[in-house]
Design a protein around this motif. Structure first.
Motif, PDB file in Angstrom:
ATOM      1  N   ARG A 250      19.191   8.677   6.685  1.00 20.10           N
ATOM      2  CA  ARG A 250      18.090   7.974   6.042  1.00 20.10           C
ATOM      3  C   ARG A 250      17.190   7.335   7.098  1.00 20.10           C
ATOM      4  O   ARG A 250      17.669   6.860   8.125  1.00 20.10           O
ATOM      5  CB  ARG A 250      18.616   6.918   5.070  1.00 20.10           C
ATOM      6  N   SER A 260       7.526   9.994  -4.644  1.00 26.14           N
ATOM      7  CA  SER A 260       8.982  10.095  -4.669  1.00 26.14           C
ATOM      8  C   SER A 260       9.524  11.033  -3.610  1.00 26.14           C
ATOM      9  O   SER A 260      10.663  10.894  -3.166  1.00 26.14           O
ATOM     10  CB  SER A 260       9.453  10.545  -6.050  1.00 26.14           C
ATOM     11  N   ARG A 275      13.470  12.216   0.046  1.00 24.61           N
ATOM     12  CA  ARG A 275      13.304  11.536  -1.242  1.00 24.61           C
ATOM     13  C   ARG A 275      13.345  10.032  -1.017  1.00 24.61           C
ATOM     14  O   ARG A 275      14.225   9.516  -0.334  1.00 24.61           O
ATOM     15  CB  ARG A 275      14.415  11.964  -2.206  1.00 24.61           C
ATOM     16  N   ARG A 276      12.382   9.334  -1.592  1.00 18.08           N
ATOM     17  CA  ARG A 276      12.294   7.891  -1.404  1.00 18.08           C
ATOM     18  C   ARG A 276      13.323   7.174  -2.277  1.00 18.08           C
ATOM     19  O   ARG A 276      13.432   7.429  -3.476  1.00 18.08           O
ATOM     20  CB  ARG A 276      10.889   7.398  -1.746  1.00 18.08           C
ATOM     21  N   GLU A 277      14.077   6.292  -1.653  1.00 18.88           N
ATOM     22  CA  GLU A 277      15.085   5.528  -2.365  1.00 18.88           C
ATOM     23  C   GLU A 277      14.502   4.192  -2.826  1.00 18.88           C
ATOM     24  O   GLU A 277      13.428   3.785  -2.383  1.00 18.88           O
ATOM     25  CB  GLU A 277      16.295   5.305  -1.460  1.00 18.88           C
ATOM     26  N   PRO A 278      15.189   3.498  -3.741  1.00 14.70           N
ATOM     27  CA  PRO A 278      14.668   2.223  -4.249  1.00 14.70           C
ATOM     28  C   PRO A 278      14.362   1.208  -3.152  1.00 14.70           C
ATOM     29  O   PRO A 278      13.457   0.372  -3.305  1.00 14.70           O
ATOM     30  CB  PRO A 278      15.785   1.728  -5.173  1.00 14.70           C
ATOM     31  N   ASP A 279      15.117   1.250  -2.034  1.00 12.95           N
ATOM     32  CA  ASP A 279      14.866   0.291  -0.955  1.00 12.95           C
ATOM     33  C   ASP A 279      13.735   0.719  -0.029  1.00 12.95           C
ATOM     34  O   ASP A 279      13.450   0.048   0.968  1.00 12.95           O
ATOM     35  CB  ASP A 279      16.147   0.040  -0.157  1.00 12.95           C
ATOM     36  N   GLY A 280      13.079   1.856  -0.335  1.00 15.44           N
ATOM     37  CA  GLY A 280      11.945   2.320   0.454  1.00 15.44           C
ATOM     38  C   GLY A 280      12.294   3.306   1.540  1.00 15.44           C
ATOM     39  O   GLY A 280      11.399   3.954   2.100  1.00 15.44           O
ATOM     40  N   ARG A 281      13.560   3.450   1.878  1.00 20.56           N
ATOM     41  CA  ARG A 281      13.946   4.410   2.903  1.00 20.56           C
ATOM     42  C   ARG A 281      13.793   5.842   2.392  1.00 20.56           C
ATOM     43  O   ARG A 281      13.798   6.089   1.186  1.00 20.56           O
ATOM     44  CB  ARG A 281      15.383   4.169   3.355  1.00 20.56           C
TER      45      ARG A 281
END
Length: 290
Positions: A250, A260, A275-281
């Motif tokens: 990540r 996304s 793919r973008r994760e909820p924490d922005g990474r």
């Protein structure tokens, strides 16, 4: 293709090959021909992005090697077609291969007949590749089963009559992925597709496509790094980021485009789809280095 398969395909890179499919051959036939040219059963993986019916001709995107990982993205691209419709008749399949019923009722020409554009509700033909309870609709139809395919909404941005002569008319259609031109023509009333040619998929044009009999040495394969910007926003990585993304790590990429998913490239090389994760990474979920 007459060259020895393993030798002929040795220098062909992974990417997208544009093929002009002839009538009477299936999309599966075209994939098999390319696979044979690349070395037969021991070849790299080969697929395609968007089936053409055997009676249809035109642009087929054949995916070679790691480009098969882009199939869902390429399938979503809009498409353009030209079709010749037989008027005053109906076909059980919407094309020349079905049972034909001559009615003699000729649909009027535009503007008397409004050709649908915008958001269109249509019902795919019973003889289609749509899955019904996990099975292709056309397989059920060929067994004589009653098949009712659910309606769907598609986007038609162009539907123009190009010419009309007696009981035939030609149309140009630009539409979203998943649109059945056979259904668009049948919905005009007493008409079916006599000829169908796909002229474009996204930015790719049939005028730039290869004929199936051409040998691999003549192929102009679109490389992965040129395909990715067509389907996703792109972010350029530095060398260390590319190494880490190649290992599925990540990444903190604050300057990556919003959305996304993002295509990750480095120095002209396709690295991954992130793919973008909820924490922005950004989490690399489709890799291209292995």
């Amino acid at each position: 293709m007459t060259a020895t398969p393993s030798a002929a395909g040795a220098g062909v890179p992974d990417g997208v090959l544009l093929i002009d499919k002839p009538a009477g051959r299936s999309s599966h036939d075209m994939v098999g021909r390319v696979r044979w040219a690349l070395g037969g059963r021991k070849a790299r993986r080969v697929g395609h992005a968007g089936t053409l019916d055997p009676f249809a001709t035109g642009l087929l995107l054949v995916l070679i090697g790691r480009a098969t990982r882009l199939q869902p993205y390429l399938l979503a691209l809009p498409k353009s077609y030209e079709t010749v419709a037989q008027l005053g008749a109906r076909s059980s399949t919407g094309d020349p291969e079905g049972e034909i019923e001559r009615t003699g009722r000729i649909p009027p020409a535009p503007p008397a007949l409004q050709l649908p554009t915008g958001l269109v509700r249509q019902r795919p033909p019973a003889y289609s590749a749509v899955r019904i309870d996990g099975e292709r609709a056309y397989r059920r139809a060929r067994r004589g089963e009653e098949v009712e395919v659910p309606e769907r909404e598609v986007q038609v941005s162009r539907f123009d009559e190009l010419w009309r002569s007696g009981d035939r008319a030609a149309y140009a259609i630009d539409c979203s992925s998943g649109t059945y031109v056979r259904s668009l023509v049948a919905d005009l009333g007493d008409a079916y597709c006599l000829e169908l040619r796909r002229t474009a998929i996204g930015p790719y044009r049939v005028a730039d496509a290869h004929q199936p009999e051409e040998e691999p040495a003549a192929w102009r394969v679109v490389p992965l790094a040129d395909v990715l910007p067509i389907v996703l926003p792109v972010h350029e990585l530095d060398a260390d980021e590319a190494r880490r993304a190649g290992h599925g790590q990540r990444l903190e990429l604050p300057d990556a485009p919003a959305g996304s998913e993002v295509a990750l490239l480095h120095d002209g090389e396709a690295i991954a789809i992130g793919r973008r994760e909820p924490d922005g990474r950004i989490h690399p979920v489709v890799g291209f280095r292995a």
